[in-house]
Design a protein around this motif. Structure first.
Motif, mmCIF file in Angstrom:
data_model
loop_
_atom_site.group_PDB
_atom_site.id
_atom_site.type_symbol
_atom_site.label_atom_id
_atom_site.label_comp_id
_atom_site.label_asym_id
_atom_site.label_seq_id
_atom_site.Cartn_x
_atom_site.Cartn_y
_atom_site.Cartn_z
ATOM 1 N N VAL B 197 19.076 -9.088 4.041
ATOM 2 C CA VAL B 197 18.714 -8.246 3.833
ATOM 3 C C VAL B 197 16.961 -7.747 4.162
ATOM 4 O O VAL B 197 16.749 -9.203 4.356
ATOM 5 C CB VAL B 197 18.711 -6.964 2.769
ATOM 6 N N CYS B 198 16.716 -7.185 5.204
ATOM 7 C CA CYS B 198 15.270 -6.648 5.420
ATOM 8 C C CYS B 198 14.311 -5.436 5.339
ATOM 9 O O CYS B 198 15.773 -4.976 5.655
ATOM 10 C CB CYS B 198 14.969 -7.742 6.524
ATOM 11 N N PHE B 199 13.470 -5.591 5.357
ATOM 12 C CA PHE B 199 12.892 -3.738 5.077
ATOM 13 C C PHE B 199 11.252 -4.266 5.842
ATOM 14 O O PHE B 199 10.916 -5.165 5.673
ATOM 15 C CB PHE B 199 12.553 -3.703 3.099
ATOM 16 N N THR B 200 11.659 -2.768 6.378
ATOM 17 C CA THR B 200 9.809 -2.932 7.529
ATOM 18 C C THR B 200 8.952 -2.019 6.234
ATOM 19 O O THR B 200 9.244 -1.692 5.200
ATOM 20 C CB THR B 200 11.002 -2.028 8.332
ATOM 21 N N HIS B 201 7.743 -2.217 7.058
ATOM 22 C CA HIS B 201 6.597 -1.530 6.183
ATOM 23 C C HIS B 201 7.020 -0.480 5.938
ATOM 24 O O HIS B 201 6.581 -0.171 4.387
ATOM 25 C CB HIS B 201 5.379 -1.693 6.875
ATOM 26 N N ARG B 202 7.503 0.623 6.872
ATOM 27 C CA ARG B 202 8.049 2.145 6.314
ATOM 28 C C ARG B 202 8.861 2.376 5.505
ATOM 29 O O ARG B 202 8.388 3.600 4.916
ATOM 30 C CB ARG B 202 8.368 2.602 8.190
ATOM 31 N N GLN B 203 10.095 1.556 5.044
ATOM 32 C CA GLN B 203 10.577 1.669 4.382
ATOM 33 C C GLN B 203 9.781 1.637 2.757
ATOM 34 O O GLN B 203 10.677 2.326 2.189
ATOM 35 C CB GLN B 203 12.065 0.193 4.699
ATOM 36 N N LEU B 204 9.487 -0.087 3.020
ATOM 37 C CA LEU B 204 8.736 -0.040 1.749
ATOM 38 C C LEU B 204 7.699 1.222 0.590
ATOM 39 O O LEU B 204 7.861 1.519 -0.035
ATOM 40 C CB LEU B 204 8.124 -1.474 1.478
ATOM 41 N N VAL B 205 7.150 1.708 2.192
ATOM 42 C CA VAL B 205 5.724 3.058 2.170
ATOM 43 C C VAL B 205 6.994 3.850 1.134
ATOM 44 O O VAL B 205 6.859 4.349 0.341
ATOM 45 C CB VAL B 205 5.170 2.908 2.785
ATOM 46 N N LEU B 206 7.895 4.265 2.192
ATOM 47 C CA LEU B 206 8.579 5.566 1.170
ATOM 48 C C LEU B 206 9.530 5.324 -0.225
ATOM 49 O O LEU B 206 9.261 6.354 0.119
ATOM 50 C CB LEU B 206 9.552 5.773 2.726
ATOM 51 N N HIS B 207 9.932 4.022 -0.257
ATOM 52 C CA HIS B 207 10.294 3.503 -1.229
ATOM 53 C C HIS B 207 9.242 3.678 -2.831
ATOM 54 O O HIS B 207 9.853 4.701 -3.654
ATOM 55 C CB HIS B 207 11.120 2.135 -1.520
ATOM 56 N N THR B 208 8.369 3.035 -1.999
ATOM 57 C CA THR B 208 6.783 3.781 -2.943
ATOM 58 C C THR B 208 6.794 4.551 -4.032
ATOM 59 O O THR B 208 6.830 4.989 -4.902
ATOM 60 C CB THR B 208 6.144 2.375 -2.955
ATOM 61 N N LEU B 209 6.540 5.246 -2.729
ATOM 62 C CA LEU B 209 6.383 6.912 -2.612
ATOM 63 C C LEU B 209 7.198 8.233 -3.740
ATOM 64 O O LEU B 209 6.646 8.354 -4.638
ATOM 65 C CB LEU B 209 5.739 7.520 -1.292
ATOM 66 N N ALA B 210 8.644 7.775 -2.479
ATOM 67 C CA ALA B 210 9.857 8.586 -3.320
ATOM 68 C C ALA B 210 9.974 8.003 -4.990
ATOM 69 O O ALA B 210 10.163 8.657 -5.969
ATOM 70 C CB ALA B 210 11.143 8.617 -2.687
ATOM 71 N N ILE B 211 9.719 6.666 -5.080
ATOM 72 C CA ILE B 211 10.101 6.214 -6.334
ATOM 73 C C ILE B 211 9.477 6.397 -7.392
ATOM 74 O O ILE B 211 9.428 6.578 -9.153
ATOM 75 C CB ILE B 211 10.680 4.940 -6.153
ATOM 76 N N SER B 212 8.160 6.507 -7.200
ATOM 77 C CA SER B 212 7.385 7.240 -8.091
ATOM 78 C C SER B 212 6.967 8.320 -8.576
ATOM 79 O O SER B 212 6.442 8.934 -9.494
ATOM 80 C CB SER B 212 5.251 6.725 -7.617
ATOM 81 N N TYR B 246 5.006 -2.511 -6.401
ATOM 82 C CA TYR B 246 4.317 -1.631 -5.178
ATOM 83 C C TYR B 246 3.726 -0.517 -6.074
ATOM 84 O O TYR B 246 2.361 -0.140 -6.246
ATOM 85 C CB TYR B 246 4.993 -1.610 -4.353
ATOM 86 N N ILE B 247 4.624 0.191 -6.706
ATOM 87 C CA ILE B 247 4.343 1.732 -7.559
ATOM 88 C C ILE B 247 2.895 1.458 -8.545
ATOM 89 O O ILE B 247 2.286 1.849 -8.205
ATOM 90 C CB ILE B 247 5.493 2.244 -8.678
ATOM 91 N N ALA B 248 2.738 0.427 -9.293
ATOM 92 C CA ALA B 248 2.286 0.305 -10.178
ATOM 93 C C ALA B 248 1.031 -0.641 -9.629
ATOM 94 O O ALA B 248 -0.383 0.421 -10.141
ATOM 95 C CB ALA B 248 2.461 -1.262 -11.278
ATOM 96 N N THR B 249 1.130 -0.607 -8.405
ATOM 97 C CA THR B 249 -0.831 -1.016 -7.466
ATOM 98 C C THR B 249 -1.185 -0.001 -6.917
ATOM 99 O O THR B 249 -2.145 0.541 -7.479
ATOM 100 C CB THR B 249 -0.398 -2.443 -6.889
#
Lengths: 550, 550
Positions: B197-212, B246-249
């Motif tokens: 599987v793979c994830f883009t920058h946009r996906q990881l940033v949105l995951h980080t924002l929404a899950i925080s 990512y969230i913690a950082t």
């Protein structure tokens, strides 16, 4: 850069960052959750989402199209919330009209934004009637009677509730480019015409996501979260009510809309619905505290974020005495608005003289994805020592990309690739920003920046001084020098020495630079004030310039 | 659609949603905050960000380029966190290698991802040495000696710390397209090769924002927030350690990296550093509880999110007895991973038999921007009654867009525009998802879906039954029928009636459909198990098919 990209599955669903998607999953979590308007309306989220569809259908029926501006003039209501979603979701642009502006400026903003459809509360019918001749572009006006039984005015196409009920809830909302403009509104600048800002769908969604994280808040500082009951106390025409209606809806919170702000109603709604999170300017907080003290209303446990102007230690202490949880946040029309919020980070906070943590009164620490810099006139960052002044400049995904139709102001706003706030601030070693002054009010003297606000507070503590203002005046040697304009107490004749006494003390304590020592002052009977009661420094400066040249 | 777009200021700074921007503002807020690795390393965020630059510089020096895959084989460490940022920030793709896979599968994933640079902890040197002949594409291997004093192997280009120290912290990271791939890793499927599987920058940033955002959590349910001290207890090779590093950082939290999971070390680190938030699978929680009970370690107030498999009521009660705050969350390799989390919403939670709120054991409610649907075989949503089963399908901005290089599996994953989880679940009226079974294990009989997991739990409660498994077997009339495979207690001879006794009771109580009543069973000496101890239903099915055909 030869980056790696992949071709998604043929049926992959790409979610654009559009307002529509803030509603994803909300009905499964909160379909029966409530959205209330005063004691008049009680909707489930299921009904609310249906009404968002109905509003889009009715707007389309009266001529709304993607790209068109739809303007709203209403108090804080469920209808405004419906417009927050329906108008951008159909690809149109929501103009939130500042109904407190002088009438000619309201006309200017509706003209400038090319608003073609208006949704207007009955309280603003006289304004709209007066302005109609100036607004030839307006195609349709939807009237909000708000339980009033008068006839709908002849110039309106119909009444909001009746039209909503007659429209289909199944508007076919579609996905589209997240960089489309979603909202626009106007800043009430003190000079010239109001300036228009605008925000895209992507900007609003990112603001909603990032600000819903408790980035500055701790147990001691308030922030919105799951389990809260939300009531805005910042007008919905003012920078998306600071973005919280979008957050509250995305999280599926119970929401209470108070209509026109009446302190007794606010206190009653707070108690009946157990409102736990709100946000407002200090003036509204004072109003609520006064009403609560008159009524004996319970405010305990109410989390309120304070913005717009400084949360003073005294006001914080007064709120704390009622068991409220208060904390400041920072932003402006140009910033969507939230870019920072106060909180307690790291070791236990300093407790100030008023018995409350000083940290809660600061502009706070930056939100996720926000870069705050404090820079000098050459755009060099100043030390983070809590003392050195500079202008706050920002980078973030949700800053207005321009002032609409104003290239000069736009260029100045984004000079050097950073958004200029024109706020003068300091930053401490843990990133806490403290707003000190406005750029136009600061006194730049001998290479140092003297806060006019700080200096006038110090001068005002002097014996025989009723009020004081400080402005910058040109000086051949120093560039600028501070001029104190003072109102003495009756029977007092201030001298330069008497005025400088508290200034000298502050200098000796390291609280202010020695360049702040006054070498000139003026005595007046009273200080000029703006319509909202602030000292009108523009008039003071103009008056002094006239005096100097005459 | 004729939407409205605006031309931003010439010097407007457009922030792309790239990993780099998760660090925006972090140094101003948390420059002196700590990132720790066991008792070996103690870094400030300022040093950490410098080391991210150093890692990028050293990778570039050994041949890394944008678009190239850089693979990491390490325990949970500050170095892994550096790679989480440095590799994607330079435009390369981070492969997080599952070091628990069998050696041939590790080789397969490194080949398939075309990893050209490896960063390898000394514990995995034997694996890498054995695999090197199979990996001709590998250009450079950076060795992590981790305080070991052996010589760096001849096949390595150097040692991580030495190379980091010799490299520049000022790597010129640039902005680029947020849709570039940032990370890749492989699911450990039970059939065939692992799937990438793979994830883009946009996906990881949105995951980080929404899950925080604390979207499901309440006072009773744990989530990460400001003020927490964070320690991962899910391996960093496993779906970005669920995204929490990512969230913690981004939030500037104190972070503790425990290296290889050793229960005593974990308990010691937790106490010394006052770790307040972690996440893990139930097995690790049990390991920690056992160690804490042996050592008498204090676990009170430790918030731990449980995922990977079900948080049982018993385990929840055991954690609660230690004063821990536990709650489940839901996701998988394909989903970045978090899409839902348990919490207590609305009225006070039901308290189950074990004295803990049942809601905390559920997969929970959907995260912001996540749409969860439970659908039948024709993709029609099933009722949200907490009883009707269906497959969980998802839409969200952070779901993998494909299985790399596998068009058939990709098409199945995204069939009908929804991501298919192959999990069977129910949803209740407040959106709480409860995972019931895997799609491949469910028994589809007479138009009803019978959970194999639920039925085998019921059968196992019967008298004289030591263990039970349920699989589906083909049936001409019903499509499929459940077959119970049971291990009797010594000296017992089960009959169809004795096996059905608890099933009949469950049917009479409305706990399971009457189609679950067994009409066939098999007795075995023991049940086949997988390497991680789960009942191997694949082997059971294969064995039965052989038996049936023979």
């Amino acid at each position: 850069m030869p980056l790696r990209f992949v071709e998604p599955a043929a049926e992959y669903y790409r979610v654009p960052l559009t307002i529509r998607h803030l509603l994803d999953g909300v009905l499964t979590k909160a379909g029966d959750q409530r959205i209330l308007y005063r004691d008049q309306v009680d909707l489930s989220y299921r009904e609310f989402v249906g009404r968002v569809g109905r509003l889009a259908s009715l707007l389309e029926a009266v001529g709304a199209k993607p790209g068109m501006t739809v303007a709203v003039m209403d108090w804080d209501s469920h209808r405004y919330l419906e417009a927050y979603f329906a108008v951008p979701m159909m690809g149109a642009v929501l103009q939130t009209v500042n109904i407190r502006l002088p009438q000619p400026q309201i006309a200017y903003t509706l003209q400038h934004a090319e608003a073609e459809i208006l949704i207007v509360h009955r309280d603003f019918f006289p304004i709209v009637e007066a302005l109609l001749p100036l607004l030839p572009q307006v195609k349709a006006i939807v009237a909000i009677m708000d339980n009033g039984f008068d006839a709908v005015p002849a110039w309106a196409v119909g009444e909001y509730e009746a039209m909503s009920a007659a429209s289909s809830p199944d508007y076919p909302f579609e996905d589209f480019d997240e960089n489309a403009v979603a909202t626009t509104f106007y800043t009430s600048g003190t000079t010239g015409n109001p300036k228009g800002v605008c925000f895209t769908h992507r900007q609003l969604v990112l603001h909603t996501l990032a600000i819903s994280a408790p980035f500055g808040a701790s147990d001691a500082a308030p922030w919105i979260g799951v389990g809260d009951v939300y009531m805005p106390l910042t007008p919905m025409f003012h920078v998306h009510a600071w973005g919280f209606p979008y957050i509250a809806t995305m999280l599926g919170l119970k929401q209470v809309y108070p209509g026109r702000y009446e302190p007794q109603t606010i206190c009653a709604l707070r108690e009946i619905h157990r409102v736990s999170y709100s946000h407002c300017v200090p003036t509204v907080l004072e109003m609520v505290l006064n009403a609560a003290e008159d009524q004996g209303a319970d405010l305990a446990g109410w989390k309120v974020t304070i913005g717009g102007s400084a949360l003073t230690r005294n006001l914080l202490a007064r709120g704390h005495a009622h068991g409220m949880l208060l904390g400041a946040a920072y932003g402006m029309s140009e910033t969507c608005p939230v870019v920072a919020a106060a909180g307690r980070r790291g070791p236990p906070a300093d407790v100030g003289e008023a018995g409350v943590p000083d940290a809660l009164t600061l502009a706070g620490v930056s939100a996720p994805l926000v870069e705050v810099q404090i820079v000098d006139e050459d755009m060099n960052p100043v030390p983070h020592d809590g003392r050195t002044r500079g202008e706050v400049v920002l980078r973030s995904p949700w800053l207005t990309p321009l002032y609409t139709g104003d290239q000069t102001a736009t260029a100045a706003l984004w000079r050097g690739g950073w958004m200029h706030t024109q706020d003068i601030a300091t930053m401490d070693p843990v990133g806490q920003v403290q707003i000190r002054d406005r750029l136009k009010d600061v006194v730049k003297t001998g290479g140092e920046w003297v806060d006019s606000l700080q200096l006038e507070e110090i001068v005002a503590t002097g014996e025989g001084i009723a009020e004081a203002a400080v402005i910058a005046v040109p000086d051949a040697k120093w560039g600028e020098r501070p001029l104190a304009v003072v109102v003495p107490t009756p029977g007092t004749i201030p001298t330069l020495d008497s005025i400088n006494a508290p200034v000298d003390y502050a200098i000796s304590q390291g609280l202010i630079t020695r360049y702040a020592r006054l070498d000139r002052f003026e005595v007046v009977d009273q200080l000029p004030r703006t319509s909202v009661g602030k000292i009108d420094k523009k008039r003071l400066r103009a008056r002094h310039a006239e005096g100097a040249s005459s």
